[in-house]
Design a protein around this motif. Structure first.
Motif, mmCIF file in Angstrom:
data_model
loop_
_atom_site.group_PDB
_atom_site.id
_atom_site.type_symbol
_atom_site.label_atom_id
_atom_site.label_comp_id
_atom_site.label_asym_id
_atom_site.label_seq_id
_atom_site.Cartn_x
_atom_site.Cartn_y
_atom_site.Cartn_z
ATOM 1 N N THR A 1 0.842 -1.194 0.000
ATOM 2 C CA THR A 1 0.000 0.000 0.000
ATOM 3 C C THR A 1 0.876 1.243 0.000
ATOM 4 O O THR A 1 1.955 1.273 0.609
ATOM 5 N N VAL A 2 0.355 2.265 -0.653
ATOM 6 C CA VAL A 2 1.015 3.576 -0.704
ATOM 7 C C VAL A 2 -0.034 4.612 -0.353
ATOM 8 O O VAL A 2 -0.998 4.807 -1.111
ATOM 9 N N PRO B 1 -3.714 0.576 -2.628
ATOM 10 C CA PRO B 1 -2.818 -0.484 -3.132
ATOM 11 C C PRO B 1 -1.889 0.055 -4.200
ATOM 12 O O PRO B 1 -2.267 0.906 -5.011
ATOM 13 N N VAL B 2 -0.663 -0.445 -4.179
ATOM 14 C CA VAL B 2 0.316 0.061 -5.131
ATOM 15 C C VAL B 2 -0.069 -0.286 -6.561
ATOM 16 O O VAL B 2 0.347 0.385 -7.511
ATOM 17 N N VAL C 1 8.610 -4.121 -18.054
ATOM 18 C CA VAL C 1 8.413 -2.680 -18.224
ATOM 19 C C VAL C 1 7.429 -2.194 -17.167
ATOM 20 O O VAL C 1 6.341 -2.765 -16.987
ATOM 21 N N VAL C 2 7.802 -1.124 -16.450
ATOM 22 C CA VAL C 2 6.971 -0.552 -15.404
ATOM 23 C C VAL C 2 6.185 0.608 -16.006
ATOM 24 O O VAL C 2 6.766 1.533 -16.606
ATOM 25 N N HIS C 3 4.858 0.551 -15.855
ATOM 26 C CA HIS C 3 3.983 1.593 -16.388
ATOM 27 C C HIS C 3 3.280 2.308 -15.245
ATOM 28 O O HIS C 3 2.968 1.698 -14.206
ATOM 29 N N ALA C 4 3.035 3.618 -15.454
ATOM 30 C CA ALA C 4 2.232 4.400 -14.517
ATOM 31 C C ALA C 4 0.774 4.273 -14.923
ATOM 32 O O ALA C 4 0.422 4.469 -16.089
ATOM 33 N N VAL D 1 7.349 6.921 -4.718
ATOM 34 C CA VAL D 1 6.633 5.655 -4.542
ATOM 35 C C VAL D 1 7.674 4.538 -4.518
ATOM 36 O O VAL D 1 8.493 4.437 -5.444
ATOM 37 N N ARG D 2 7.637 3.736 -3.493
ATOM 38 C CA ARG D 2 8.549 2.588 -3.409
ATOM 39 C C ARG D 2 7.740 1.316 -3.638
ATOM 40 O O ARG D 2 6.773 1.043 -2.927
ATOM 41 N N VAL D 3 8.146 0.563 -4.644
ATOM 42 C CA VAL D 3 7.455 -0.689 -4.967
ATOM 43 C C VAL D 3 8.464 -1.833 -4.904
ATOM 44 O O VAL D 3 9.667 -1.636 -5.074
ATOM 45 N N CYS D 4 7.936 -3.003 -4.662
ATOM 46 C CA CYS D 4 8.747 -4.228 -4.623
ATOM 47 C C CYS D 4 8.285 -5.133 -5.753
ATOM 48 O O CYS D 4 7.094 -5.458 -5.850
ATOM 49 N N VAL D 5 9.208 -5.524 -6.609
ATOM 50 C CA VAL D 5 8.908 -6.374 -7.764
ATOM 51 C C VAL D 5 9.644 -7.700 -7.577
ATOM 52 O O VAL D 5 10.828 -7.722 -7.207
#
Length: 821
Positions: A477-478, A482-483, A495-498, A510-514
């Protein structure tokens, strides 16, 4: 592929079969003899390996038997060697078993004795004394044992008898012994027949004609200087190599002293290998010698003079082995590929090594490359097992070219090599790897949804499906959301998309974990952190905090006329929620009544006088200040400031009176409009609530009365006080009567005064009730029949009063509930 290990190498079986058996003939039931069932032979892929015997024998795995594959000729296979046999191995997999099988070939009497010549010509002097011997040579029979040559027979005659002898090598030869002197004048020529017979069944034989020419006297036979000659020669010696020389002498003189030498027997194709000079007795090599086929030769030599007398000797030629055969490597089992997680000691291959040479020349040592994780183990002579000696890693080496070198001990040594290409199959033992544990990506706020922000790339050292990487977003969560509502990750490309636009003022990062997960079983994964840093855009204009801009504010600041140069009038305070240079503010004086009187600080927003105030300056001054940020493009805000140049407050009020009245009027008008709107809205909502409540109440009453069969429902108002009535009852009673199911049209109330016990009837009430009942068809409805009588009967009142008095209803209403009805 499964890698097997040797579990049993102990069975040795021996079969005996006659030669010349037909193709497909049974040799033996190997499944029964090994104690195995046929299913085990099929599942273990039983097969014959090693040696040249595979061309003669065939294994029928469906029946578990050995049969003849090709015709077996014992004489061609073993020549004179007895017993004649060959050995092969039967190998099974899973688990691996190795069994030795020896097949002995029994001789069949399929050859007749043969003589090297068609005819023997002898010239014998008539002076030959009885007892003189004449060699007839030997016949050759390739068979062995009882099937070999057993005896010689000669046709009956008066002069010669036949004697049979055996040489040290076992070869039987015949000679004629003169029994009765010859007489040339009576019999100048004799014709005899020599027959050689074997011991087979049926018996076979061979014949040769002996022609005897009677000559004049020759009384001395040749004599060899030694009975046995020995010679040694290396195999592979060139043709013409000297072997030895035999010598013989004859005591006769003249023509009878001339001696000729010849081979007494040509067994084993001696004539094709050696040659003897008839005059000198020199023996030379005319063919090829092979130690692996014949280790020595025994040659019979005959010396004859011109008179026909002769003698015999023997030459033994011993062959010297030469290291002319390199070792032969025969792979019997090879398991490829092998999994990289195979344990140390796993069997990779089984092979045998043979060297046809003898002695040290046939002693073989095997080795593998030292720079490979493999080693050799030997459990039987000339049999080796290739096993793993260290852990395998497909990511480091995908396959191995394992070179096996077999070297004999000859001088010079000979060697041979066998290369096995071993594939290493992959095991999912490597998780995906990122170059970093934390990545940073930058995106400008107000971005468009679907914008590609960053590409994550992981590497997996495994192969194929084990190296197929999927990228999964860890659900966190951010800011309470949810992220996944902010970011999406393409599972295949990383590829990371907004998913929506970012606002720097609400969210700085924003910190995300992949998680990168491979396609192995079980799958392995690695997590990586992606910090998405949102960069500011100049999307917010400056906001003026002071002076506050309100509708009722007229005079903001007062400047005394005696103010000095640089007098601080006021300070414009503004902020910009952007960051960096987008929040750097500058202040400019855009509009002023008198520009020469005031100035504003570019950086601090302070408004100061630039000169002395004079009488000519207007009392009311209006300044317009522009606050501008440093963004690209820049944004600005405007603030208006009223400044009064005066020394007293009354003077200020006189200048701004008109303006104030107008403002007050506008403010009052706005207030009244808002108040009126609120009152109208409240009344409307109240009416709607009341109407809905009444509707609900009446609907509930109608439902209750419809379900009840009672025409009159008593109602007792609590603590109801009677007025104008005397008596002992402190309360009065009301009765509510229902005639139809619609309470809106047919409900009515009766007022009963407890003091007089009189039911008061309103004349208009009766008419109203009758009309309502008619409209509702209550008079015809049986359910309302009692109510109809109650209303329509004139005697109702008197009867009701009398009943109530008789039952003391007026004093005890609870005891007569039926009377209430």
């Amino acid at each position: 592929m499964a890698v097997c290990s040797i579990s049993n190498i102990n069975a040795q079986i021996r079969y005996s079969v006659p030669e010349e058996m037909k193709k497909g003939s049974l040799i033996g039931n190997i499944a029964h003899d090994l104690g195995l069932d046929v299913q085990r032979l099929r599942s273990g892929r039983a097969r014959i390996v090693s040696g040249d015997s595979t061309e003669y024998i065939e294994l029928k795995t469906d029946k578990g038997i050995l049969v003849v594959k090709e015709r077996i000729d014992r004489e061609q296979l073993c020549a004179e060697t007895t017993p004649c046999s060959f050995t092969f191995e039967v190998i099974l997999d899973n688990p691996m078993e190795l069994h030795h099988v020896t097949v002995e070939i029994l001789d069949v009497n399929d050859h007749s004795p043969t003589f090297p010549k068609n005819e023997i010509n002898l010239e014998i002097s008539e002076s030959a004394t009885p007892g003189a011997r004449f060699l007839l040579g030997s016949a050759d029979d390739p068979d062995v044992g009882v099937n070999a040559l057993q005896n010689y027979m000669m046709s009956p005659n008066d002069h010669f008898i036949l004697k049979q002898h055996s040489r040290p090598d076992g070869v039987k030869y015949a000679e004629m012994v003169l029994q009765k002197p010859l007489d040339r004048e009576q019999h100048p020529r004799l014709s005899l027949i020599l027959t050689a017979v074997d011991g087979g069944n049926p018996q076979r034989s061979g014949k040769i004609n002996i022609e005897v020419n009677v000559l004049d006297a020759n009384d001395n036979a040749p004599v060899f200087n030694q009975s046995v000659y020995r010679a040694t020669i290396e195999e592979n010696s060139p043709k013409g190599t000297y072997i030895t020389t035999v010598n013989a002498s004859d005591a006769d003189s003249g023509l009878y002293s001339l001696i000729s030498f010849s081979f007494a027997n040509l067994k084993g194709n001696i004539n094709n290998v050696f040659e003897i000079d008839e005059k000198t007795g020199v023996i030379t090599l005319t063919g090829m010698l092979d130690y692996e086929k014949n280790k020595k030769y025994e040659i019979g030599i005959e010396a004859k003079d011109q008179g026909g007398l002769g003698n015999s000797a023997k030459v033994i030629v011993d062959l010297i082995d030469v290291n002319d055969n390199a070792p032969v490597i025969s792979v019997m089992s090879f398991s490829s590929p092998v999994t990289e997680d195979a344990t140390v000691g796993t069997t990779i291959a089984i092979f045998s090594v043979k060297d046809l040479d003898a002695g040290d020349n046939g002693h073989v040592d095997c080795a593998v490359d030292r720079n490979t994780p493999f080693k050799l183990q030997s459990s039987l002579r000339n049999y080796y097992t290739l096993v793993t000696d260290a852990a395998l890693d497909r990511e480091r080496v995908t396959d191995y070219n394992i070179t096996i070198t077999a070297t004999d001990s000859g001088s010079p040594a000979l060697s041979s090599q066998k290369t096995l290409n071993l594939k290493v199959s992959d095991v999912n033992d490597n998780p995906p790897r990122f170059h970093k544990s934390v990545y940073s990506a930058y995106v400008t706020e107000n971005n468009s949804p679907g914008l590609s922000i960053f590409t994550l790339s992981a590497r997996d050292d495994d192969w194929n499906q084990n190296a197929r990487i999927s990228y999964l977003l860890d659900e966190t969560t951010v800011g309470g959301s949810p992220v996944s509502s902010f970011i999406s990750v393409n599972a295949d490309s990383g590829v990371v998309h907004a998913l929506r636009g970012f606002d720097y003022e609400q969210m700085k990062s924003v910190r995300v974990c992949v998680k990168a997960q491979d396609g192995g079983s079980p799958p392995l994964s690695t997590n990586v952190t992606l910090d998405i840093i949102i960069q500011d855009q100049n999307d917010n204009a400056p906001q003026v905090l002071y002076p506050v801009q309100t509708g009722g504010s007229v005079v903001a600041e007062i400047v005394p006329r005696a103010a000095d140069v640089g007098y601080l009038v006021t300070k414009v305070v503004a902020v910009d929620v952007d960051s960096g240079q987008n929040a750097w503010l500058s202040y400019k004086l855009q509009k002023a009544t008198d520009r020469a009187l005031f100035e504003v600080g570019l950086q601090n927003g302070e408004i100061r006088t630039v000169r002395q105030v004079t009488d000519k300056d207007a009392v009311k001054q209006k300044l317009t200040v522009v606050v501008e940020d440093n963004g690209q493009p820049s944004r600005s805000a405007v603030v208006s400031i009223n400044v009064a140049v005066a020394d007293s407050f009354p003077e200020v009020l006189s200048e701004f009176t008109d303006f104030t009245h107008e403002k007050q009027y506008n403010d009052n008008l706005t207030f009244y409009l808002v108040l009126a709107l609120a009152a109208v809205s409240f009344l409307f909502i109240t009416c709607v609530v009341v109407i809905i409540s009444v509707k609900i109440y009446r609907w509930r009453q109608s439902r209750f009365l419809y379900q009840s069969s009672l025409p009159v429902i008593p109602y007792y108002p609590p603590h109801y006080a009677d007025t104008g009535v005397t008596g002992t009852l402190p309360h009065g009673y009301n009765y509510e009567v229902c005639m139809t199911t619609d309470s809106r049209k047919s409900d009515c109330k009766f007022a009963t005064l407890g003091g007089k016990s009189v039911l008061v009837m309103d004349p208009s009430f009766t008419e109203t009730m009758q009309r309502a009942m008619k409209e509702q068809n209550c008079l015809e409805n049986p359910e309302c029949s009692e109510m109809s009588v109650l209303v329509m009967d004139p005697s109702f009142t008197e009867t009701m009063q009398r009943a109530m008095k008789e039952n003391n209803f007026l004093e005890n209403p609870e005891e007569c509930p039926e009377m209430v009805r």
